[in-house]
Design a protein around this motif. Structure first.
Motif, PDB file in Angstrom:
ATOM      1  N   THR A 139       0.830  -1.204   0.000  1.00  0.00           N
ATOM      2  CA  THR A 139       0.000   0.000   0.000  1.00  0.00           C
ATOM      3  C   THR A 139       0.863   1.252   0.000  1.00  0.00           C
ATOM      4  N   TYR A 140       1.898   1.242   0.824  1.00  0.00           N
ATOM      5  CA  TYR A 140       2.812   2.381   0.916  1.00  0.00           C
ATOM      6  C   TYR A 140       3.521   2.618  -0.422  1.00  0.00           C
ATOM      7  N   ALA A 141       4.023   1.539  -1.029  1.00  0.00           N
ATOM      8  CA  ALA A 141       4.755   1.662  -2.292  1.00  0.00           C
ATOM      9  C   ALA A 141       3.831   2.135  -3.415  1.00  0.00           C
ATOM     10  N   ALA A 142       2.607   1.599  -3.461  1.00  0.00           N
ATOM     11  CA  ALA A 142       1.663   2.026  -4.498  1.00  0.00           C
ATOM     12  C   ALA A 142       1.327   3.505  -4.346  1.00  0.00           C
ATOM     13  N   ASN A 143       1.191   3.953  -3.110  1.00  0.00           N
ATOM     14  CA  ASN A 143       0.909   5.371  -2.867  1.00  0.00           C
ATOM     15  C   ASN A 143       2.070   6.238  -3.327  1.00  0.00           C
ATOM     16  N   LYS A 144       3.279   5.817  -3.009  1.00  0.00           N
ATOM     17  CA  LYS A 144       4.449   6.604  -3.405  1.00  0.00           C
ATOM     18  C   LYS A 144       4.647   6.599  -4.918  1.00  0.00           C
ATOM     19  N   LEU A 145       4.462   5.445  -5.562  1.00  0.00           N
ATOM     20  CA  LEU A 145       4.687   5.352  -6.998  1.00  0.00           C
ATOM     21  C   LEU A 145       3.603   6.064  -7.802  1.00  0.00           C
ATOM     22  N   ARG A 146       2.353   5.904  -7.390  1.00  0.00           N
ATOM     23  CA  ARG A 146       1.251   6.503  -8.134  1.00  0.00           C
ATOM     24  C   ARG A 146       1.028   7.959  -7.768  1.00  0.00           C
ATOM     25  N   GLY A 147       1.376   8.336  -6.564  1.00  0.00           N
ATOM     26  CA  GLY A 147       1.163   9.707  -6.123  1.00  0.00           C
ATOM     27  C   GLY A 147      -0.280  10.028  -5.804  1.00  0.00           C
ATOM     28  N   ARG A 148      -1.103   9.004  -5.628  1.00  0.00           N
ATOM     29  CA  ARG A 148      -2.518   9.194  -5.316  1.00  0.00           C
ATOM     30  C   ARG A 148      -2.876   8.425  -4.051  1.00  0.00           C
ATOM     31  N   ASP A 149      -3.847   8.946  -3.340  1.00  0.00           N
ATOM     32  CA  ASP A 149      -4.328   8.289  -2.125  1.00  0.00           C
ATOM     33  C   ASP A 149      -5.750   7.815  -2.393  1.00  0.00           C
ATOM     34  N   ASP A 150      -5.886   6.576  -2.885  1.00  0.00           N
ATOM     35  CA  ASP A 150      -7.210   6.042  -3.179  1.00  0.00           C
ATOM     36  C   ASP A 150      -7.251   4.545  -2.877  1.00  0.00           C
ATOM     37  N   GLY A 151      -8.355   3.915  -3.201  1.00  0.00           N
ATOM     38  CA  GLY A 151      -8.561   2.505  -2.886  1.00  0.00           C
ATOM     39  C   GLY A 151      -7.707   1.548  -3.686  1.00  0.00           C
ATOM     40  N   TRP A 152      -7.183   2.006  -4.846  1.00  0.00           N
ATOM     41  CA  TRP A 152      -6.345   1.113  -5.646  1.00  0.00           C
ATOM     42  C   TRP A 152      -5.042   0.760  -4.938  1.00  0.00           C
ATOM     43  N   ASN A 153      -4.565   1.639  -4.087  1.00  0.00           N
ATOM     44  CA  ASN A 153      -3.367   1.314  -3.305  1.00  0.00           C
ATOM     45  C   ASN A 153      -3.640   0.131  -2.390  1.00  0.00           C
TER      46      ASN A 153
END
Length: 166
Positions: A73-87
């Motif tokens: 979740t942390y890595a997906a947030n950092k890579l995508r730059g978005r805070d949503d349910g996909w993380n």
């Protein structure tokens, strides 16, 4: 960092260590509880080393799944730059991968990842929209630890020392 850390103390994408503590304390408790039930009721190992091995066999993957979810979740947030349910979906499939490796089955890993990702996305939606995914359990008087706090009489005794006003 204390053990009283919660996952949502800091915004998403910050304080990975605090989020790891928050998720792993529940995973450790769940793993130790599950291991205790399994050791006492199912496998019943003889000796200390086999007992410890059973505890590690069950508790290790619990902690691994919690860690994989948090880091994913942390890595997906950092890579995508978005805070949503996909993380949370990414974190759920990372945890499912750990489960599949533990069970040595890709299908069970995919199914677990799907279940974890749906639960994670619903949890994220509940946080964003302000409703509770797991509502707080309300203690009722009958099932309370200390029922003496409650008055079970049908009619309460009237206040003493009052007059009619004449």
């Amino acid at each position: 960092m204390s053990l009283k850390a919660n996952y949502y103390d800091k915004p998403e994408g910050e304080d990975l260590f605090g989020k790891m503590v928050a998720t792993n304390k529940y995973a450790l408790a769940g793993g130790l509880g599950w291991s205790t039930v399994e050791v006492m009721m199912v496998s019943k190992p003889k000796g200390y080393v086999p007992t410890i091995a059973r505890y590690v066999y069950f508790t290790g993957p619990f902690v691994g799944m919690a860690s994989a979810f948090t880091v994913g979740t942390y890595a997906a947030n950092k890579l995508r730059g978005r805070d949503d349910g996909w993380n949370y979906v990414v974190g759920g499939f990372a945890a499912g991968g750990i489960y599949g490796a533990w069970k040595r089955s890709a299908v069970s890993g995919l199914v677990a990842g799907l279940i974890f990702s749906v639960a994670g996305a619903l949890k994220k939606q509940s946080i964003d929209e302000g409703w509770e995914f797991f509502p707080e359990v309300k203690n009722h008087a009958i099932s309370s630890v200390n029922p003496n706090r409650y008055d079970f009489t049908l009619t309460k005794e009237r206040e003493r020392g009052w007059t009619t006003g004449k």
